[in-house]
Motif scaffolding. Structure first.
Motif, PDB file in Angstrom:
ATOM      1  N   MET A 269      28.718  -4.149   7.208  1.00 10.79           N
ATOM      2  CA  MET A 269      30.089  -3.676   7.124  1.00 10.79           C
ATOM      3  C   MET A 269      30.946  -4.296   8.235  1.00 10.79           C
ATOM      4  O   MET A 269      32.141  -4.363   8.108  1.00 10.79           O
ATOM      5  CB  MET A 269      30.099  -2.144   7.203  1.00 10.79           C
ATOM      6  N   ASP A 270      30.314  -4.746   9.280  1.00  9.87           N
ATOM      7  CA  ASP A 270      31.058  -5.342  10.384  1.00  9.87           C
ATOM      8  C   ASP A 270      31.629  -6.705  10.016  1.00  9.87           C
ATOM      9  O   ASP A 270      32.568  -7.181  10.651  1.00  9.87           O
ATOM     10  CB  ASP A 270      30.154  -5.499  11.604  1.00  9.87           C
ATOM     11  N   ASP A 271      31.063  -7.325   8.995  1.00 11.92           N
ATOM     12  CA  ASP A 271      31.543  -8.640   8.584  1.00 11.92           C
ATOM     13  C   ASP A 271      32.853  -8.567   7.812  1.00 11.92           C
ATOM     14  O   ASP A 271      33.512  -9.585   7.626  1.00 11.92           O
ATOM     15  CB  ASP A 271      30.496  -9.340   7.714  1.00 11.92           C
ATOM     16  N   TYR A 272      33.205  -7.389   7.333  1.00  9.98           N
ATOM     17  CA  TYR A 272      34.401  -7.235   6.518  1.00  9.98           C
ATOM     18  C   TYR A 272      35.254  -6.119   7.116  1.00  9.98           C
ATOM     19  O   TYR A 272      35.065  -4.942   6.819  1.00  9.98           O
ATOM     20  CB  TYR A 272      34.000  -6.916   5.078  1.00  9.98           C
ATOM     21  N   PRO A 273      36.251  -6.455   7.931  1.00 11.12           N
ATOM     22  CA  PRO A 273      37.034  -5.422   8.633  1.00 11.12           C
ATOM     23  C   PRO A 273      37.832  -4.544   7.661  1.00 11.12           C
ATOM     24  O   PRO A 273      38.078  -4.903   6.513  1.00 11.12           O
ATOM     25  CB  PRO A 273      37.974  -6.229   9.523  1.00 11.12           C
ATOM     26  N   LEU A 274      38.229  -3.412   8.174  1.00  8.17           N
ATOM     27  CA  LEU A 274      38.952  -2.426   7.369  1.00  8.17           C
ATOM     28  C   LEU A 274      40.258  -2.985   6.804  1.00  8.17           C
ATOM     29  O   LEU A 274      40.621  -2.707   5.663  1.00  8.17           O
ATOM     30  CB  LEU A 274      39.222  -1.176   8.211  1.00  8.17           C
ATOM     31  N   LEU A 275      40.961  -3.787   7.571  1.00  9.03           N
ATOM     32  CA  LEU A 275      42.214  -4.363   7.077  1.00  9.03           C
ATOM     33  C   LEU A 275      41.956  -5.297   5.891  1.00  9.03           C
ATOM     34  O   LEU A 275      42.736  -5.313   4.938  1.00  9.03           O
ATOM     35  CB  LEU A 275      42.934  -5.109   8.202  1.00  9.03           C
ATOM     36  N   ASN A 276      40.862  -6.017   5.916  1.00  7.71           N
ATOM     37  CA  ASN A 276      40.516  -6.877   4.783  1.00  7.71           C
ATOM     38  C   ASN A 276      40.180  -6.048   3.547  1.00  7.71           C
ATOM     39  O   ASN A 276      40.506  -6.428   2.419  1.00  7.71           O
ATOM     40  CB  ASN A 276      39.344  -7.789   5.139  1.00  7.71           C
ATOM     41  N   VAL A 277      39.531  -4.925   3.727  1.00  9.37           N
ATOM     42  CA  VAL A 277      39.251  -4.025   2.601  1.00  9.37           C
ATOM     43  C   VAL A 277      40.562  -3.532   2.005  1.00  9.37           C
ATOM     44  O   VAL A 277      40.734  -3.492   0.781  1.00  9.37           O
ATOM     45  CB  VAL A 277      38.375  -2.838   3.063  1.00  9.37           C
ATOM     46  N   PHE A 278      41.502  -3.163   2.875  1.00 11.99           N
ATOM     47  CA  PHE A 278      42.815  -2.705   2.408  1.00 11.99           C
ATOM     48  C   PHE A 278      43.512  -3.791   1.598  1.00 11.99           C
ATOM     49  O   PHE A 278      44.036  -3.524   0.510  1.00 11.99           O
ATOM     50  CB  PHE A 278      43.669  -2.284   3.616  1.00 11.99           C
ATOM     51  N   TRP A 279      43.546  -5.026   2.115  1.00 11.93           N
ATOM     52  CA  TRP A 279      44.215  -6.116   1.391  1.00 11.93           C
ATOM     53  C   TRP A 279      43.506  -6.433   0.084  1.00 11.93           C
ATOM     54  O   TRP A 279      44.151  -6.721  -0.923  1.00 11.93           O
ATOM     55  CB  TRP A 279      44.317  -7.368   2.269  1.00 11.93           C
ATOM     56  N   THR A 280      42.214  -6.365   0.059  1.00 13.55           N
ATOM     57  CA  THR A 280      41.466  -6.589  -1.177  1.00 13.55           C
ATOM     58  C   THR A 280      41.812  -5.533  -2.213  1.00 13.55           C
ATOM     59  O   THR A 280      42.020  -5.836  -3.393  1.00 13.55           O
ATOM     60  CB  THR A 280      39.947  -6.582  -0.895  1.00 13.55           C
ATOM     61  N   MET A 281      41.909  -4.290  -1.778  1.00 13.95           N
ATOM     62  CA  MET A 281      42.289  -3.217  -2.692  1.00 13.95           C
ATOM     63  C   MET A 281      43.703  -3.415  -3.211  1.00 13.95           C
ATOM     64  O   MET A 281      43.986  -3.178  -4.393  1.00 13.95           O
ATOM     65  CB  MET A 281      42.140  -1.856  -2.003  1.00 13.95           C
ATOM     66  N   CYS A 282      44.619  -3.844  -2.361  1.00 15.39           N
ATOM     67  CA  CYS A 282      45.994  -4.108  -2.795  1.00 15.39           C
ATOM     68  C   CYS A 282      46.048  -5.215  -3.837  1.00 15.39           C
ATOM     69  O   CYS A 282      46.728  -5.092  -4.855  1.00 15.39           O
ATOM     70  CB  CYS A 282      46.875  -4.465  -1.600  1.00 15.39           C
ATOM     71  N   TRP A 283      45.341  -6.316  -3.575  1.00 14.54           N
ATOM     72  CA  TRP A 283      45.324  -7.418  -4.539  1.00 14.54           C
ATOM     73  C   TRP A 283      44.677  -6.991  -5.847  1.00 14.54           C
ATOM     74  O   TRP A 283      45.137  -7.364  -6.926  1.00 14.54           O
ATOM     75  CB  TRP A 283      44.601  -8.639  -3.964  1.00 14.54           C
ATOM     76  N   PHE A 284      43.614  -6.210  -5.780  1.00 14.83           N
ATOM     77  CA  PHE A 284      42.955  -5.714  -6.985  1.00 14.83           C
ATOM     78  C   PHE A 284      43.906  -4.827  -7.784  1.00 14.83           C
ATOM     79  O   PHE A 284      44.008  -4.939  -9.007  1.00 14.83           O
ATOM     80  CB  PHE A 284      41.686  -4.948  -6.604  1.00 14.83           C
ATOM     81  N   PHE A 285      44.626  -3.944  -7.096  1.00 13.04           N
ATOM     82  CA  PHE A 285      45.602  -3.078  -7.749  1.00 13.04           C
ATOM     83  C   PHE A 285      46.697  -3.902  -8.422  1.00 13.04           C
ATOM     84  O   PHE A 285      47.069  -3.641  -9.570  1.00 13.04           O
ATOM     85  CB  PHE A 285      46.211  -2.113  -6.725  1.00 13.04           C
ATOM     86  N   LEU A 286      47.234  -4.894  -7.731  1.00 15.49           N
ATOM     87  CA  LEU A 286      48.268  -5.751  -8.322  1.00 15.49           C
ATOM     88  C   LEU A 286      47.739  -6.519  -9.518  1.00 15.49           C
ATOM     89  O   LEU A 286      48.453  -6.716 -10.504  1.00 15.49           O
ATOM     90  CB  LEU A 286      48.829  -6.715  -7.278  1.00 15.49           C
ATOM     91  N   TRP A 287      46.507  -6.956  -9.467  1.00 10.55           N
ATOM     92  CA  TRP A 287      45.889  -7.672 -10.571  1.00 10.55           C
ATOM     93  C   TRP A 287      45.773  -6.760 -11.801  1.00 10.55           C
ATOM     94  O   TRP A 287      46.112  -7.155 -12.918  1.00 10.55           O
ATOM     95  CB  TRP A 287      44.514  -8.171 -10.120  1.00 10.55           C
ATOM     96  N   ILE A 288      45.329  -5.523 -11.593  1.00  5.02           N
ATOM     97  CA  ILE A 288      45.229  -4.552 -12.692  1.00  5.02           C
ATOM     98  C   ILE A 288      46.622  -4.248 -13.261  1.00  5.02           C
ATOM     99  O   ILE A 288      46.800  -4.180 -14.479  1.00  5.02           O
ATOM    100  CB  ILE A 288      44.535  -3.256 -12.220  1.00  5.02           C
ATOM    101  N   MET A 289      47.605  -4.067 -12.397  1.00  2.00           N
ATOM    102  CA  MET A 289      48.972  -3.793 -12.864  1.00  2.00           C
ATOM    103  C   MET A 289      49.530  -4.964 -13.658  1.00  2.00           C
ATOM    104  O   MET A 289      50.243  -4.774 -14.640  1.00  2.00           O
ATOM    105  CB  MET A 289      49.893  -3.462 -11.676  1.00  2.00           C
ATOM    106  N   TRP A 290      49.214  -6.194 -13.251  1.00  2.79           N
ATOM    107  CA  TRP A 290      49.680  -7.360 -13.983  1.00  2.79           C
ATOM    108  C   TRP A 290      49.060  -7.387 -15.377  1.00  2.79           C
ATOM    109  O   TRP A 290      49.736  -7.666 -16.364  1.00  2.79           O
ATOM    110  CB  TRP A 290      49.354  -8.654 -13.228  1.00  2.79           C
TER     111      TRP A 290
END
Length: 131
Positions: free
Chosen positions: A1-22
């Protein structure tokens, strides 16, 4: 889990959400293209090809060019569905004549009083209505 910081998880979730909305918007647009009866077959094929070949640009241009029409078609379809449902309820309830059995009996009594129906005709119609 240390290899993937919390901010990167947040941005990944945002991009995933935008992809689903598109994808949701793309499916709505494809549905709207086929629902529009005023658009010719070539127009439907053109918009569909535009949205598939250049997806982001096609969706954006469609929403800008025909977005208000989408709303009108949605409202019209909702009104037609509501009217069909109300008509079905009226038919199922047996009140399509506008008042049901009581109104029909009153109309028969009025016709009898006016002399348009004989006593025998009135009794037959009344028995048929009450059966």
């Amino acid at each position: 889990m240390d290899d993937y910081p919390l901010l990167n998880v947040f941005w990944t979730m945002c991009w995933f959400f935008l992809w689903i909305m598109w994808f949701f918007l793309l499916f709505r647009i494809v549905t709207d293209i086929f629902r529009d009866h005023e658009l010719s077959g070539w127009g439907k094929a053109g918009w569909l090809a535009f949205c598939i070949l250049l997806p982001f640009l096609g969706v954006l241009v469609y929403v800008i060019a025909r977005g208000t029409g989408m709303t009108r078609r949605d409202v019209r379809q909702a009104e037609e569905s509501e009217a069909a449902f109300q008509e079905y309820v009226r038919k199922a309830a047996g009140t399509s004549g506008g008042g049901g059995g009581a109104a029909e009996l009153a109309r028969l009594a009025e016709l009898k009083e006016k002399g348009a129906l004989t006593d025998a005709e009135y009794e037959r119609a009344k028995a048929k209505l009450l059966a």
